[in-house]
Design a protein around this motif. Structure first.
Motif, PDB file in Angstrom:
ATOM      1  N   LYS A  13       0.790  -1.381   0.194  1.00  0.00           N
ATOM      2  CA  LYS A  13       0.046  -0.003   0.021  1.00  0.00           C
ATOM      3  C   LYS A  13       0.790   1.185  -0.096  1.00  0.00           C
ATOM      4  O   LYS A  13       0.618   2.089  -0.763  1.00  0.00           O
ATOM      5  N   LEU A  14       1.832   1.317   0.801  1.00  0.00           N
ATOM      6  CA  LEU A  14       2.832   2.422   0.717  1.00  0.00           C
ATOM      7  C   LEU A  14       3.440   2.610  -0.339  1.00  0.00           C
ATOM      8  O   LEU A  14       3.492   4.014  -0.987  1.00  0.00           O
ATOM      9  N   ILE A  15       3.872   2.059  -1.266  1.00  0.00           N
ATOM     10  CA  ILE A  15       4.550   1.922  -2.441  1.00  0.00           C
ATOM     11  C   ILE A  15       3.347   2.308  -3.493  1.00  0.00           C
ATOM     12  O   ILE A  15       3.715   3.451  -4.141  1.00  0.00           O
ATOM     13  N   ARG A  16       2.219   1.913  -3.396  1.00  0.00           N
ATOM     14  CA  ARG A  16       1.177   2.294  -4.344  1.00  0.00           C
ATOM     15  C   ARG A  16       1.033   3.753  -3.983  1.00  0.00           C
ATOM     16  O   ARG A  16       0.816   4.519  -4.875  1.00  0.00           O
ATOM     17  N   LEU A  17       0.863   4.020  -2.686  1.00  0.00           N
ATOM     18  CA  LEU A  17       0.244   5.214  -2.483  1.00  0.00           C
ATOM     19  C   LEU A  17       1.403   6.668  -2.761  1.00  0.00           C
ATOM     20  O   LEU A  17       1.253   7.448  -3.222  1.00  0.00           O
ATOM     21  N   GLU A  18       2.862   6.363  -2.613  1.00  0.00           N
ATOM     22  CA  GLU A  18       3.658   6.887  -2.894  1.00  0.00           C
ATOM     23  C   GLU A  18       3.525   7.322  -4.313  1.00  0.00           C
ATOM     24  O   GLU A  18       4.209   8.363  -4.907  1.00  0.00           O
ATOM     25  N   LEU A  37      -6.757  -7.268  -3.690  1.00  0.00           N
ATOM     26  CA  LEU A  37      -5.666  -6.399  -3.230  1.00  0.00           C
ATOM     27  C   LEU A  37      -6.144  -5.606  -1.896  1.00  0.00           C
ATOM     28  O   LEU A  37      -5.093  -5.506  -1.198  1.00  0.00           O
ATOM     29  N   GLY A  38      -7.382  -5.156  -1.932  1.00  0.00           N
ATOM     30  CA  GLY A  38      -7.614  -4.488  -0.500  1.00  0.00           C
ATOM     31  C   GLY A  38      -7.365  -5.424   0.807  1.00  0.00           C
ATOM     32  O   GLY A  38      -7.059  -5.093   1.899  1.00  0.00           O
ATOM     33  N   ASP A  39      -7.971  -6.628   0.460  1.00  0.00           N
ATOM     34  CA  ASP A  39      -7.643  -7.578   1.639  1.00  0.00           C
ATOM     35  C   ASP A  39      -6.060  -8.034   1.925  1.00  0.00           C
ATOM     36  O   ASP A  39      -5.658  -7.873   3.096  1.00  0.00           O
ATOM     37  N   VAL A  40      -5.468  -8.017   0.824  1.00  0.00           N
ATOM     38  CA  VAL A  40      -3.983  -7.962   1.162  1.00  0.00           C
ATOM     39  C   VAL A  40      -3.400  -6.859   1.760  1.00  0.00           C
ATOM     40  O   VAL A  40      -2.671  -7.040   2.781  1.00  0.00           O
ATOM     41  N   GLU A  41      -3.560  -5.684   1.378  1.00  0.00           N
ATOM     42  CA  GLU A  41      -3.204  -4.470   1.944  1.00  0.00           C
ATOM     43  C   GLU A  41      -3.458  -4.291   3.465  1.00  0.00           C
ATOM     44  O   GLU A  41      -2.941  -3.635   3.975  1.00  0.00           O
ATOM     45  N   LEU A  56       4.359  -7.973  -7.296  1.00  0.00           N
ATOM     46  CA  LEU A  56       5.560  -7.420  -7.206  1.00  0.00           C
ATOM     47  C   LEU A  56       6.124  -7.048  -8.692  1.00  0.00           C
ATOM     48  O   LEU A  56       6.463  -5.988  -8.811  1.00  0.00           O
ATOM     49  N   CYS A  57       5.464  -7.572  -9.625  1.00  0.00           N
ATOM     50  CA  CYS A  57       5.648  -7.213 -11.117  1.00  0.00           C
ATOM     51  C   CYS A  57       4.747  -5.889 -11.054  1.00  0.00           C
ATOM     52  O   CYS A  57       5.176  -4.768 -12.021  1.00  0.00           O
ATOM     53  N   GLY A  58       3.595  -5.901 -10.918  1.00  0.00           N
ATOM     54  CA  GLY A  58       2.733  -4.635 -10.937  1.00  0.00           C
ATOM     55  C   GLY A  58       3.209  -3.631 -10.107  1.00  0.00           C
ATOM     56  O   GLY A  58       3.175  -2.301 -11.012  1.00  0.00           O
ATOM     57  N   LEU A  59       3.883  -3.606  -9.037  1.00  0.00           N
ATOM     58  CA  LEU A  59       4.546  -2.393  -8.252  1.00  0.00           C
ATOM     59  C   LEU A  59       5.835  -2.160  -8.853  1.00  0.00           C
ATOM     60  O   LEU A  59       6.030  -0.682  -9.180  1.00  0.00           O
ATOM     61  N   ASN A  61       6.178  -2.100 -12.229  1.00  0.00           N
ATOM     62  CA  ASN A  61       5.870  -1.103 -13.436  1.00  0.00           C
ATOM     63  C   ASN A  61       5.350   0.095 -12.814  1.00  0.00           C
ATOM     64  O   ASN A  61       5.557   1.168 -13.329  1.00  0.00           O
ATOM     65  N   LEU A  62       4.851   0.236 -11.615  1.00  0.00           N
ATOM     66  CA  LEU A  62       4.289   1.307 -11.117  1.00  0.00           C
ATOM     67  C   LEU A  62       5.675   2.380 -10.801  1.00  0.00           C
ATOM     68  O   LEU A  62       5.636   3.584 -11.017  1.00  0.00           O
ATOM     69  N   LEU A  63       6.591   1.737 -10.395  1.00  0.00           N
ATOM     70  CA  LEU A  63       7.902   2.485  -9.928  1.00  0.00           C
ATOM     71  C   LEU A  63       8.667   3.008 -11.267  1.00  0.00           C
ATOM     72  O   LEU A  63       9.202   3.982 -11.267  1.00  0.00           O
ATOM     73  N   GLN A  64       8.314   2.316 -12.375  1.00  0.00           N
ATOM     74  CA  GLN A  64       9.070   2.760 -13.541  1.00  0.00           C
ATOM     75  C   GLN A  64       8.491   3.831 -14.204  1.00  0.00           C
ATOM     76  O   GLN A  64       8.893   4.350 -15.243  1.00  0.00           O
ATOM     77  N   ARG A  65       7.031   4.254 -13.912  1.00  0.00           N
ATOM     78  CA  ARG A  65       6.340   5.183 -14.635  1.00  0.00           C
ATOM     79  C   ARG A  65       6.961   6.677 -14.097  1.00  0.00           C
ATOM     80  O   ARG A  65       7.474   7.025 -13.181  1.00  0.00           O
TER      81      ARG A  65
END
Length: 65
Positions: A13-18, A37-41, A56-59, A61-65
């Motif tokens: 969640k922290l990575i996604r929100l950042e 994802l909500g349950d995981v977070e 992790l693959c999705g995260l 990809n987010l970090l590379q944006r």
């Protein structure tokens, strides 16, 4: 185990929100169910290695944006 699940979820969640992204976008990128994802977070879902890898693959990809 519950403590580990909460820690993993909080970090996802922290990575996604950042990156300023919604759960819906990450759900779509990871090809997982929206409620999962909500349950995981929240640390309420025991995540498998396969799904963790997808997240992790999705995260990444987010970090590379």
């Amino acid at each position: 185990m519950n403590r580990l699940l909460k820690m993993v979820g909080a970090n996802i969640k922290l990575i996604r929100l950042e990156k300023g992204q919604t759960r819906e976008l990450l759900d779509e990128m990871c090809e997982i169910q929206p409620t999962y994802l909500g349950d995981v977070e929240r640390g309420q879902r025991n995540i498998t290695r396969c799904r963790l890898r997808k997240l992790l693959c999705g995260l990444e990809n987010l970090l590379q944006r």
